[in-house]
Motif scaffolding. Structure first.
Motif, PDB file in Angstrom:
ATOM      1  N   LEU A 131       0.825  -1.209   0.000  1.00 45.83           N
ATOM      2  CA  LEU A 131       0.000   0.000   0.000  1.00 45.83           C
ATOM      3  C   LEU A 131       0.858   1.258   0.000  1.00 45.83           C
ATOM      4  O   LEU A 131       0.565   2.234  -0.706  1.00 45.83           O
ATOM      5  N   ALA A 132       1.924   1.255   0.787  1.00 40.72           N
ATOM      6  CA  ALA A 132       2.812   2.420   0.851  1.00 40.72           C
ATOM      7  C   ALA A 132       3.504   2.660  -0.493  1.00 40.72           C
ATOM      8  O   ALA A 132       3.611   3.799  -0.956  1.00 40.72           O
ATOM      9  N   HIS A 168       0.918  -7.369  15.496  1.00 38.87           N
ATOM     10  CA  HIS A 168      -0.353  -7.778  14.890  1.00 38.87           C
ATOM     11  C   HIS A 168      -1.263  -6.609  14.557  1.00 38.87           C
ATOM     12  O   HIS A 168      -2.141  -6.722  13.703  1.00 38.87           O
ATOM     13  N   ASN A 169      -1.061  -5.464  15.214  1.00 41.03           N
ATOM     14  CA  ASN A 169      -1.980  -4.341  15.038  1.00 41.03           C
ATOM     15  C   ASN A 169      -1.378  -3.116  14.374  1.00 41.03           C
ATOM     16  O   ASN A 169      -2.113  -2.237  13.947  1.00 41.03           O
ATOM     17  N   SER A 170      -0.064  -3.022  14.305  1.00 36.38           N
ATOM     18  CA  SER A 170       0.552  -1.839  13.702  1.00 36.38           C
ATOM     19  C   SER A 170       1.850  -2.204  12.997  1.00 36.38           C
ATOM     20  O   SER A 170       2.482  -3.208  13.327  1.00 36.38           O
ATOM     21  N   ALA A 171       2.198  -1.352  12.045  1.00 38.19           N
ATOM     22  CA  ALA A 171       3.443  -1.560  11.303  1.00 38.19           C
ATOM     23  C   ALA A 171       4.035  -0.203  10.963  1.00 38.19           C
ATOM     24  O   ALA A 171       3.334   0.691  10.493  1.00 38.19           O
ATOM     25  N   GLN A 172       5.324  -0.061  11.231  1.00 41.46           N
ATOM     26  CA  GLN A 172       6.073   1.128  10.834  1.00 41.46           C
ATOM     27  C   GLN A 172       7.295   0.651  10.079  1.00 41.46           C
ATOM     28  O   GLN A 172       8.038  -0.202  10.574  1.00 41.46           O
ATOM     29  N   TYR A 208      14.324   7.670   1.908  1.00 41.83           N
ATOM     30  CA  TYR A 208      13.607   6.657   2.663  1.00 41.83           C
ATOM     31  C   TYR A 208      12.119   6.975   2.659  1.00 41.83           C
ATOM     32  O   TYR A 208      11.716   8.119   2.831  1.00 41.83           O
ATOM     33  N   LEU A 209      11.336   5.942   2.465  1.00 42.35           N
ATOM     34  CA  LEU A 209       9.885   6.050   2.530  1.00 42.35           C
ATOM     35  C   LEU A 209       9.467   5.582   3.925  1.00 42.35           C
ATOM     36  O   LEU A 209       9.619   4.413   4.268  1.00 42.35           O
ATOM     37  N   TYR A 210       8.996   6.520   4.748  1.00 42.41           N
ATOM     38  CA  TYR A 210       8.545   6.209   6.100  1.00 42.41           C
ATOM     39  C   TYR A 210       7.045   5.942   6.044  1.00 42.41           C
ATOM     40  O   TYR A 210       6.290   6.776   5.533  1.00 42.41           O
ATOM     41  N   THR A 211       6.623   4.799   6.534  1.00 43.05           N
ATOM     42  CA  THR A 211       5.212   4.443   6.486  1.00 43.05           C
ATOM     43  C   THR A 211       4.724   4.031   7.866  1.00 43.05           C
ATOM     44  O   THR A 211       5.482   3.498   8.675  1.00 43.05           O
ATOM     45  N   SER A 212       3.453   4.282   8.089  1.00 38.41           N
ATOM     46  CA  SER A 212       2.807   3.873   9.325  1.00 38.41           C
ATOM     47  C   SER A 212       1.434   3.314   8.958  1.00 38.41           C
ATOM     48  O   SER A 212       0.692   3.948   8.204  1.00 38.41           O
ATOM     49  N   SER A 213       1.112   2.131   9.461  1.00 37.44           N
ATOM     50  CA  SER A 213      -0.162   1.478   9.160  1.00 37.44           C
ATOM     51  C   SER A 213      -0.717   0.828  10.417  1.00 37.44           C
ATOM     52  O   SER A 213       0.023   0.449  11.318  1.00 37.44           O
ATOM     53  N   ASN A 246      -9.880  -7.242   9.050  1.00 40.97           N
ATOM     54  CA  ASN A 246      -8.601  -7.931   8.890  1.00 40.97           C
ATOM     55  C   ASN A 246      -7.812  -7.373   7.700  1.00 40.97           C
ATOM     56  O   ASN A 246      -7.271  -8.105   6.888  1.00 40.97           O
ATOM     57  N   ARG A 247      -7.800  -6.033   7.609  1.00 45.59           N
ATOM     58  CA  ARG A 247      -7.081  -5.330   6.546  1.00 45.59           C
ATOM     59  C   ARG A 247      -6.193  -4.262   7.169  1.00 45.59           C
ATOM     60  O   ARG A 247      -6.461  -3.771   8.255  1.00 45.59           O
ATOM     61  N   TRP A 248      -5.152  -3.901   6.423  1.00 45.79           N
ATOM     62  CA  TRP A 248      -4.248  -2.850   6.869  1.00 45.79           C
ATOM     63  C   TRP A 248      -4.696  -1.518   6.285  1.00 45.79           C
ATOM     64  O   TRP A 248      -5.066  -1.436   5.116  1.00 45.79           O
ATOM     65  N   ASP A 249      -4.655  -0.478   7.116  1.00 42.16           N
ATOM     66  CA  ASP A 249      -4.981   0.881   6.689  1.00 42.16           C
ATOM     67  C   ASP A 249      -3.749   1.753   6.858  1.00 42.16           C
ATOM     68  O   ASP A 249      -3.174   1.825   7.953  1.00 42.16           O
ATOM     69  N   LEU A 250      -3.365   2.418   5.784  1.00 38.45           N
ATOM     70  CA  LEU A 250      -2.245   3.364   5.875  1.00 38.45           C
ATOM     71  C   LEU A 250      -2.644   4.537   6.744  1.00 38.45           C
ATOM     72  O   LEU A 250      -3.763   5.038   6.653  1.00 38.45           O
ATOM     73  N   GLN A 251      -1.747   4.966   7.566  1.00 38.69           N
ATOM     74  CA  GLN A 251      -1.965   6.150   8.390  1.00 38.69           C
ATOM     75  C   GLN A 251      -1.150   7.321   7.847  1.00 38.69           C
ATOM     76  O   GLN A 251      -1.636   8.443   7.782  1.00 38.69           O
ATOM     77  N   GLN A 252       0.092   7.015   7.438  1.00 38.99           N
ATOM     78  CA  GLN A 252       0.968   8.068   6.934  1.00 38.99           C
ATOM     79  C   GLN A 252       2.044   7.475   6.035  1.00 38.99           C
ATOM     80  O   GLN A 252       2.543   6.376   6.295  1.00 38.99           O
TER      81      GLN A 252
END
Length: 145
Positions: free
Chosen positions: A53-54, A89-93, A106-111, A118-124
């Motif tokens: 997604l990122a 299980h709940n967040s990814a950076q 660098y591409l900094y991502t937060s989801s 049961n899907r990932w949502d991009l935050q930033q």
């Protein structure tokens, strides 16, 4: 000549040689196992929804792509020991190294993961270029306003 004098030296040299061969074999097997583990971890990151997604957001942002000099866009392996790379299980950076023909960064991502869907949502998603410029590609809090 007494043969018993030379016999222990022959045994000693043979056991040392066998020990060296075992050491080399174990080193090669261990190194190969570590390389395989590293490769599989990188492959799992590349398959993950939060990673894809990122990168889709980056590819759809013409300003960021032009600043990098992409296409072609090259995505490098994530540095596994970098403190910016954290997943549960709940967040990814993630901090994804990317380069184009002009520069890199660098591409900094937060989801976060939606437990109901049961899907990932991009935050930033933020691109930090080598020259110090920052390009905000996606910010969920701003897009909801």
């Amino acid at each position: 000549m007494n043969l018993r004098i030379f016999l222990p030296e022959l045994k000693m040299s043979r056991s040392t040689s066998l020990l060296q061969q075992m050491t080399i074999f174990i080193t090669v097997v261990t190194g190969g196992g570590c390389a395989m583990m590293y490769y599989l971890m990188q492959k799992n990151f590349a398959k993950s929804e939060y990673y894809r997604l990122a990168l889709e957001e980056l590819n759809n942002n013409s300003t960021a792509m032009a600043s990098l000099g992409a296409p072609p866009l090259k995505i490098h392996n994530i540095h596994l020991s970098d403190r910016h790379n954290r997943m549960d299980h709940n967040s990814a950076q993630l901090k994804i190294p990317v380069t184009g023909s002009k520069t890199g960064g660098y591409l900094y991502t937060s989801s976060t993961r939606d437990p109901l869907m049961n899907r990932w949502d991009l935050q930033q998603v933020l691109l930090k270029l080598r020259d110090g410029d920052n390009i905000e590609i996606f910010n969920k809090s701003e897009s909801q306003e």
